[in-house]
Motif scaffolding. Sequence first.
Motif, mmCIF file in Angstrom:
data_model
loop_
_atom_site.group_PDB
_atom_site.id
_atom_site.type_symbol
_atom_site.label_atom_id
_atom_site.label_comp_id
_atom_site.label_asym_id
_atom_site.label_seq_id
_atom_site.Cartn_x
_atom_site.Cartn_y
_atom_site.Cartn_z
ATOM 1 N N ARG A 380 43.804 46.637 33.772
ATOM 2 C CA ARG A 380 44.523 46.241 32.562
ATOM 3 C C ARG A 380 45.929 45.745 32.890
ATOM 4 N NH1 ARG A 380 48.318 47.786 29.298
ATOM 5 N NH2 ARG A 380 48.781 49.636 30.547
ATOM 6 N N ARG A 381 46.647 46.486 33.764
ATOM 7 C CA ARG A 381 48.032 46.136 34.072
ATOM 8 C C ARG A 381 48.126 44.845 34.888
ATOM 9 N NH1 ARG A 381 52.952 48.635 33.956
ATOM 10 N NH2 ARG A 381 51.975 50.441 32.984
ATOM 11 N N PHE A 382 47.172 44.623 35.779
ATOM 12 C CA PHE A 382 47.230 43.450 36.652
ATOM 13 C C PHE A 382 46.207 42.395 36.240
ATOM 14 C CE2 PHE A 382 48.743 47.022 39.226
ATOM 15 C CZ PHE A 382 49.967 46.530 39.658
ATOM 16 N N ALA A 383 45.843 42.370 34.959
ATOM 17 C CA ALA A 383 44.811 41.441 34.494
ATOM 18 C C ALA A 383 45.219 39.986 34.730
ATOM 19 C CB ALA A 383 44.524 41.684 33.011
ATOM 20 N N ASP A 384 46.479 39.646 34.448
ATOM 21 C CA ASP A 384 46.922 38.256 34.609
ATOM 22 C C ASP A 384 46.878 37.837 36.072
ATOM 23 O OD1 ASP A 384 47.337 38.170 31.912
ATOM 24 O OD2 ASP A 384 49.491 38.557 32.038
#
Length: 544
Positions: A380-384
Amino acid sequence: MTSRSLIAALASAALVVSPAAARAQSGGGALPMPPPPGSAKPASAPATPPAAGKPAETSAATPAPAAPGADKKPEGDKKAEAPPASLPQKVDPATFDRALQDYFDGKPRDAAGPLYAWLEAAPKTDDNYAWGQYFLAKSLIDLGLTHAGASYLARIARERSNPNVIPRALDALKALTDQPHDDVMIDEQVFGALDLGFLPEDTGAYAHYQQGLVDLRVGNERWANTHFAKLSETSAEASHAKFALLVTRLKQVKEPSEELIADFLTLSKDEKLTRSARNEAALAVARLRYERQDYTGALEAYNLVKLPELDPGRASLYLEEAWTRYKLGEPRASLGILTTLDAPSFRDEFLPDKYLLRALIYRDLCHYLPAKRAAKELTRRFADSLEAVRNRDDLTQDLRLRRAANSHGGTQRASRFVETLDLEGERLGRYAGSFGDRLFTHLTKLYDLSRAEAVRVYDARLARAVRQEADTLLRAAEQVRLMEYEVGLKLYERVKKGSKLVVPVDEPLLTPDSVAFRFDGEYWNDELKSYRVSIESRCIEETP
């Protein structure tokens, strides 16, 4: 933490650390100086500008008349002709003395313009030419234009027109190496290429160290040892040279020996090194012991790292210690360190392994839902960033990967140097009126060219660094996906009849001189290393 990332971290640290700048020589008569401005004769200078600057003399012969229409150009071929180059103006030789007087009176802004004008008009063979370059450099450095001053000091070292000025210029250059600077211009082209026979002992030691580093970078350890052997055993340069040699040898062996680790441990206690260098040596010991699965010894080495009082510390150091405590079977202490990494000081740090370690601890304690949530937090935090990697986008434009690449190693040094040039370029605008058109135009061109080259170097290093950070993220994401699958199987696993909970581990009681407070979400720097998590195991012990 892989062996490849370990060696890369140590190699980056080894060739970054430079000895502290030695004390500059005082001007109390050790080296000849220009005559005092008040009593000295004016510096000798030709009555006319140098021959190269003279306009061509008119010939006495009358030229033949041109053919009719010869001076006319076709309408389609008309071009704007470049204006003739401006010639250096004649400067009174006494300008040098007045500028020198301004510098010693504490007016570097007033001294810089006249010194440059005098240098433009004076021949390079003038006895005071190198002194003019030196005091112009010192004036610019005093005004915060360190790169411009360094360029003149480097020119003195390369031209070597006055042996009396060279030691002072090298001392001033050495002092500038403690801040962001042009590595190629100063470290390689000056200290890395000096003739070492005429240098004073302190400056010669630093030059030997830098030339040894250059040899190490190209793989010539034997030549590097030749330079390092000339360093005094009691000098800081000798200790830094030992650290660089140890890292070079570490890259050449598959399994580090106990002797190699002991050498790093000795350097971690060497008081001749700076605190930063001693910390790097201690971290090398901890990482090598961790690779050898000596987790107790690794934890002892991490405790050797000394930070300034109330310093929050390094996020990567906390994460490495958390992994070590996890391997030692101390999940609660490891979770406490991971709580530390949630502090505001570290929330922007690039630490994908943090979520993996937290999921592992929850899984080992059979807290399956928290383990699944911790695993999903990474994606979720590193999705981009993960999406950019999958789409093969330009990773240098990803903010997280770019910030991670800029946080260490050669990319960090290149980034800081570009920032320094930007800051000094803006600062240069303040002196447009007092410097005069010639000096201001010259410095503007100097900073524009230097920044263009610095940006080129930075972009090349950034492209390599972001690929390494992307590899780290992809490995962590892959492990997290496996973790989610394993935890999903555990959630639906049937409990056998007769199974019972595992006997809980007794937590150590507080000593009489200890105090415990319940964590309420507020972080204090002096408490960051002391967090502990109280959590019970939910694992079931199956009966045979």
